[in-house]
Structure formats: structure tokens, C-alpha cells
Design a protein around this motif. Structure first.
Motif, PDB file in Angstrom:
ATOM      1  N   VAL A 209       0.965  -1.283   0.008  1.00 46.31           N
ATOM      2  CA  VAL A 209       0.088   0.114   0.198  1.00 46.31           C
ATOM      3  C   VAL A 209       1.048   1.219   0.017  1.00 46.31           C
ATOM      4  CG1 VAL A 209      -1.690   1.347   1.123  1.00 46.31           C
ATOM      5  CG2 VAL A 209      -1.984  -1.142   1.071  1.00 46.31           C
ATOM      6  N   HIS A 210       1.950   1.213   0.577  1.00 51.56           N
ATOM      7  CA  HIS A 210       2.804   2.590   0.857  1.00 51.56           C
ATOM      8  C   HIS A 210       4.098   2.511  -0.062  1.00 51.56           C
ATOM      9  CE1 HIS A 210       0.361   2.257   4.418  1.00 51.56           C
ATOM     10  NE2 HIS A 210       0.434   3.537   4.490  1.00 51.56           N
ATOM     11  N   LYS A 211       4.619   3.556  -0.149  1.00 55.47           N
ATOM     12  CA  LYS A 211       5.739   3.945  -1.155  1.00 55.47           C
ATOM     13  C   LYS A 211       6.893   2.991  -0.435  1.00 55.47           C
ATOM     14  CE  LYS A 211       9.082   7.642  -2.031  1.00 55.47           C
ATOM     15  NZ  LYS A 211       9.346   8.957  -1.889  1.00 55.47           N
ATOM     16  N   ARG A 212       7.901   2.520  -1.512  1.00 54.29           N
ATOM     17  CA  ARG A 212       8.953   1.619  -1.148  1.00 54.29           C
ATOM     18  C   ARG A 212       9.917   2.406  -0.209  1.00 54.29           C
ATOM     19  NH1 ARG A 212      13.257  -0.844  -5.103  1.00 54.29           N
ATOM     20  NH2 ARG A 212      14.580  -2.043  -3.599  1.00 54.29           N
ATOM     21  N   LEU A 213      10.560   2.125   0.728  1.00 50.41           N
ATOM     22  CA  LEU A 213      11.383   2.733   1.631  1.00 50.41           C
ATOM     23  C   LEU A 213      12.999   2.581   0.752  1.00 50.41           C
ATOM     24  CD1 LEU A 213      11.951   4.470   3.931  1.00 50.41           C
ATOM     25  CD2 LEU A 213      12.086   2.173   5.449  1.00 50.41           C
ATOM     26  N   GLN A 214      13.442   3.619   0.568  1.00 53.97           N
ATOM     27  CA  GLN A 214      14.832   3.262  -0.274  1.00 53.97           C
ATOM     28  C   GLN A 214      15.955   4.142   0.780  1.00 53.97           C
ATOM     29  OE1 GLN A 214      13.633   4.974  -4.160  1.00 53.97           O
ATOM     30  NE2 GLN A 214      14.318   2.977  -4.588  1.00 53.97           N
ATOM     31  N   LEU A 261       4.741  -4.190  19.728  1.00 54.42           N
ATOM     32  CA  LEU A 261       5.189  -3.291  18.302  1.00 54.42           C
ATOM     33  C   LEU A 261       5.105  -4.196  17.220  1.00 54.42           C
ATOM     34  CD1 LEU A 261       8.153  -1.139  19.433  1.00 54.42           C
ATOM     35  CD2 LEU A 261       5.589  -0.421  19.086  1.00 54.42           C
ATOM     36  N   ALA A 262       5.593  -5.468  17.365  1.00 51.25           N
ATOM     37  CA  ALA A 262       5.649  -6.476  16.317  1.00 51.25           C
ATOM     38  C   ALA A 262       4.280  -6.823  15.882  1.00 51.25           C
ATOM     39  CB  ALA A 262       6.502  -7.643  16.830  1.00 51.25           C
ATOM     40  N   LYS A 263       3.358  -7.058  17.097  1.00 57.12           N
ATOM     41  CA  LYS A 263       1.970  -7.307  16.825  1.00 57.12           C
ATOM     42  C   LYS A 263       1.242  -6.113  15.873  1.00 57.12           C
ATOM     43  CE  LYS A 263      -1.480 -10.478  16.931  1.00 57.12           C
ATOM     44  NZ  LYS A 263      -1.264 -11.606  16.235  1.00 57.12           N
ATOM     45  N   LEU A 264       1.564  -4.906  16.034  1.00 57.29           N
ATOM     46  CA  LEU A 264       0.915  -3.828  15.271  1.00 57.29           C
ATOM     47  C   LEU A 264       1.514  -3.717  13.901  1.00 57.29           C
ATOM     48  CD1 LEU A 264       1.320  -1.044  18.326  1.00 57.29           C
ATOM     49  CD2 LEU A 264      -0.894  -1.880  17.095  1.00 57.29           C
ATOM     50  N   ALA A 265       2.893  -4.016  13.902  1.00 59.66           N
ATOM     51  CA  ALA A 265       3.352  -4.209  12.399  1.00 59.66           C
ATOM     52  C   ALA A 265       2.752  -5.157  11.716  1.00 59.66           C
ATOM     53  CB  ALA A 265       4.732  -4.314  12.522  1.00 59.66           C
ATOM     54  N   SER A 266       2.379  -6.274  12.220  1.00 62.73           N
ATOM     55  CA  SER A 266       1.855  -7.698  11.561  1.00 62.73           C
ATOM     56  C   SER A 266       0.483  -7.105  11.043  1.00 62.73           C
ATOM     57  CB  SER A 266       1.955  -8.850  12.357  1.00 62.73           C
ATOM     58  OG  SER A 266       0.823  -8.610  13.305  1.00 62.73           O
ATOM     59  N   GLU A 267      -0.286  -5.983  11.663  1.00 65.29           N
ATOM     60  CA  GLU A 267      -1.420  -5.712  11.187  1.00 65.29           C
ATOM     61  C   GLU A 267      -1.541  -4.590  10.287  1.00 65.29           C
ATOM     62  OE1 GLU A 267      -4.340  -7.200  11.925  1.00 65.29           O
ATOM     63  OE2 GLU A 267      -3.297  -8.576  13.334  1.00 65.29           O
ATOM     64  N   ALA A 268      -0.299  -4.359   9.938  1.00 66.89           N
ATOM     65  CA  ALA A 268       0.013  -3.472   8.788  1.00 66.89           C
ATOM     66  C   ALA A 268      -0.208  -1.828   9.257  1.00 66.89           C
ATOM     67  CB  ALA A 268      -0.949  -3.609   7.324  1.00 66.89           C
ATOM     68  N   MET A 269       0.036  -1.802  10.434  1.00 63.29           N
ATOM     69  CA  MET A 269       0.148  -0.236  11.196  1.00 63.29           C
ATOM     70  C   MET A 269       1.039   0.541  10.875  1.00 63.29           C
ATOM     71  SD  MET A 269      -2.879   0.029  12.847  1.00 63.29           S
ATOM     72  CE  MET A 269      -2.739   1.177  14.078  1.00 63.29           C
ATOM     73  N   GLY A 270       2.379   0.096  10.340  1.00 61.97           N
ATOM     74  CA  GLY A 270       3.663   0.620  10.099  1.00 61.97           C
ATOM     75  C   GLY A 270       4.626  -0.144  10.280  1.00 61.97           C
ATOM     76  N   ILE A 271       5.744   0.755  10.228  1.00 59.86           N
ATOM     77  CA  ILE A 271       7.026   0.156  10.324  1.00 59.86           C
ATOM     78  C   ILE A 271       7.683   0.150  11.895  1.00 59.86           C
ATOM     79  CG2 ILE A 271       9.591   0.544   9.482  1.00 59.86           C
ATOM     80  CD1 ILE A 271       8.555   1.780   7.152  1.00 59.86           C
ATOM     81  N   ALA A 272       8.303  -1.131  12.345  1.00 61.19           N
ATOM     82  CA  ALA A 272       9.069  -0.953  13.648  1.00 61.19           C
ATOM     83  C   ALA A 272      10.497  -1.683  13.666  1.00 61.19           C
ATOM     84  CB  ALA A 272       7.929  -1.758  14.181  1.00 61.19           C
ATOM     85  N   LEU A 273      11.249  -1.026  14.761  1.00 60.81           N
ATOM     86  CA  LEU A 273      12.233  -1.646  14.938  1.00 60.81           C
ATOM     87  C   LEU A 273      12.224  -2.750  15.873  1.00 60.81           C
ATOM     88  CD1 LEU A 273      14.919   1.628  15.557  1.00 60.81           C
ATOM     89  CD2 LEU A 273      15.282  -0.262  13.901  1.00 60.81           C
ATOM     90  N   LEU A 274      12.731  -3.940  15.262  1.00 62.41           N
ATOM     91  CA  LEU A 274      12.393  -5.102  16.033  1.00 62.41           C
ATOM     92  C   LEU A 274      13.692  -6.309  15.776  1.00 62.41           C
ATOM     93  CD1 LEU A 274       8.798  -5.978  14.503  1.00 62.41           C
ATOM     94  CD2 LEU A 274       9.161  -5.083  16.801  1.00 62.41           C
TER      95      LEU A 274
END
Length: 333
Positions: A209-214, A261-274
């Protein structure tokens, strides 16, 4: 009535002796402990009937022993020993004090031996506080292995967040995580037992859904999931060899545990440092995708924290075991 007002050659009745604990010079804990210690010294002197022999048995200079007995006499308000170079003799008050004190000193010695025996055991229950996500992934398998190797040891695992007060929570040991090599502002004893890397992860759905992070700077254009420790930790430090970048991020959600945070990321809520083991775990990240593979966040250091540096053997054994086996456990995930 204070003890000092009694006859200097007769021991006050027990009711007056108890007033020692409420007179001004003996009301603090340190003074009480010094008074009881001096009673023990007096009992040894009375047992040996000789200052030099008593000092040798106690392992202290004779002059020190004499000063301590004199201090005890000042506290009591009456002499205990007739000072003479030719003979050793207790005063009447000293003899009465000796008869009452020797049972107390013997009981204190018994208690000390019993407690020391309990503390010296390598087995027994250990109350350990661990962040829920680390317990689920890393530490429960380590605890299980330690128990199997140490018969008689049991571990009570409690879920904690942030930095608990070990004394208030009656914890023998707590596992804490910091991005610094030492725990900041900790009043307890800590030992670093391991380190794990942190990397950028997001779900495949988020990436579609979101722009590729480069580049790291592009994180400002994305929803980033921040850990909360008092306040959101939204200054992300990223490293690629010697190249370091600090990016201020923001996002739609925060959490006070890395597992959430990992669970939120798995729900497509955003990017996380894990850490990798949470990003891949089916109960947390469930197969998140790594972003900017050449870049890593500040590593996380794991500490074993105890109320004091003086650890009982069973806790010391567990801490040593965790440190020796942490890397292997991490690699097995």
C-alpha cells in the motif's frame, strides 16, 4: 526513668532494660545493632574471663575490645567489669547482664547459622520478572533447561514492563533491556547477559500500500511504530558500517513492549524496529518483511538485575547460566 539514674552497681529490672530501646541514644537502627554487637563482645569477655583471650578469639585488637566494652557500659549506665590488672571480676550488675545476655547472643548465633544455611543453598525458588515478549521467545526455554540441570530449583516467572522496583515487587531477579551499555539511573546491581540486533520491519500488506522505503530519511514519510518508555522513543538511530543517521519519526500507534510493536506491524499499522526473533515469531510479527537490509538500529542490551551485588547462590547460578547460554538460545530461534 533512664537506666543511668539507677545504682551503678546493680542491674535494673527487665522493664528498665527494655527502655534502652526508646532512650534517645539507642533509637536508631544503627545504634541498636551496635548495642547488640557490643553485648555479644561482652559475653565473649565474660566467657573467657580475659580481655586478651577474648580479643584473640574474636579476631580484633584488645584495645578495640576494651573501647567497645566501655561504650557498652556508658550505654547501660553502670560498670560491668571491675578493672584490675591482677584479677578479672564481673560486677553484680555485670554478672546479671551476662546471665541475661548469653541466651540472647546464643539465639542470635543460631539464627545467623540457620539463615546462612538457607542462603547458601543452590536450590530453592527464584522469583524472576521478565518482559512478556522476551519470556515467550527467549527466556522460558532457558529457564526450563536450567531447572532440568539444577534439581531442587524452581522459578516463578512474572511478566513485567519497563524497569520494576525489585524490592517492592519482591523479585530476586529481573530481566531488563536498554539501548545503552549500562542501565541508566539504576539503584540495583546489574550484569549484561546478552545483546540482540534491531532492524526495520513491516508487513507485506503495508509494503504493497505504501511507497517503497529506499533511504533512512524517507522514514519521516511513513507511519513508524514507537516504543514508549515514559514518552515515545521517536528518535531512531540507524547504522550502516560507519554511517550513522538519526531520524525523528512518528506514526499511528505506540506501545510499551516490543512484542506489541511487532503485533501492530503485523496488522499493517506501520514500520517497527524489532529483533529478528520477534519479527519472525508466529505469535508476534508472523513473518514481517525486512526493510533497508543494509541498515540496523541501535542494538538492545539485556541485563540481569538483582536487588544487591550479594546474590544467594541459586540466583548467582541462574544469572551465570543465562549469560553463558544467551547467544546460543538466540541463534536457535
Amino acid at each position: 526513668m533512664r537506666i543511668g539514674q539507677k545504682s551503678r552497681h546493680s542491674l535494673p529490672p527487665p522493664s528498665d532494660i527494655m527502655k534502652l530501646y526508646v532512650t534517645p541514644h539507642l533509637t536508631t537502627g544503627n545504634n541498636r545493632m551496635r548495642f547488640l554487637a557490643d553485648l555479644a563482645l561482652f559475653v565473649e569477655v565474660a566467657n573467657t574471663r580475659n580481655f586478651s583471650r577474648a580479643a584473640a578469639a574474636l579476631g580484633i585488637p584488645t584495645s578495640t575490645l576494651s573501647r567497645r566494652i566501655s561504650a557498652l557500659e556508658r550505654d547501660l549506665g553502670f560498670p560491668l567489669i571491675h578493672r584490675s590488672t591482677r584479677a578479672f571480676k564481673l560486677t553484680d550488675a555485670g554478672q546479671a547482664c551476662y546471665e541475661q545476655s548469653k541466651a540472647l547472643v546464643a539465639e542470635a548465633s543460631r539464627i545467623q547459622e540457620d539463615v546462612a544455611g538457607i542462603a547458601s543453598r543452590a536450590s530453592g525458588r527464584i522469583r524472576v520478572g521478565v518482559p512478556f515478549d522476551l519470556a515467550q521467545t527467549l527466556f522460558i526455554p532457558l529457564f526450563a533447561r536450567h531447572i532440568s540441570e539444577q534439581p531442587g530449583t524452581s522459578i516463578e516467572v512474572l511478566s513485567i514492563t519497563s524497569h520494576p522496583n525489585l524490592l517492592n515487587d519482591s523479585l530476586d531477579l529481573a530481566i531488563m533491556v536498554s539501548h545503552q551499555l549500562r542501565l541508566p539511573d539504576s539503584s540495583f546491581s546489574s550484569r549484561r547477559i546478552g545483546t540482540f540486533a534491531r532492524r526495520l520491519f513491516a508487513s507485506e500488506r503495508y509494503c504493497i500500500v505504501h511507497k517503497r522505503l529506499q533511504h533512512p530519511e524517507e522514514l519521516t514519510e511513513h507511519s513508524c511504530l514507537c516504543l514508549v518508555h515514559g514518552q515515545p522513543l521517536n528518535q531512531w538511530e540507524l547504522r550502516r558500517d560507519r554511517d550513522h543517521r538519526t531520524i525523528k519519526v512518528q506514526g499511528a500507534a505506540t506501545a510499551n513492549s516490543v512484542g506489541m510493536l511487532a503485533k501492530l506491524a503485523s496488522e499493517a499499522m506501520g514500520i517497527a524496529l524489532l529483533p529478528d526473533f520477534l519479527a519472525a515469531h508466529p505469535g508476534f510479527g508472523a513473518g514481517l518483511v525486512r526493510l533497508l537490509p543494509e541498515w540496523e538500529g541501535t542494538p538492545a542490551h539485556v541485563f540481569a538485575v538483582t536487588p544487591s551485588e550479594m546474590q544467594v547462590p541459586r540466583v548467582r547460578k541462574l544469572v551465570t547460566f543465562l549469560k553463558e547460554n544467551f547467544d546460543a538460545a538466540l541463534n536457535d530461534l
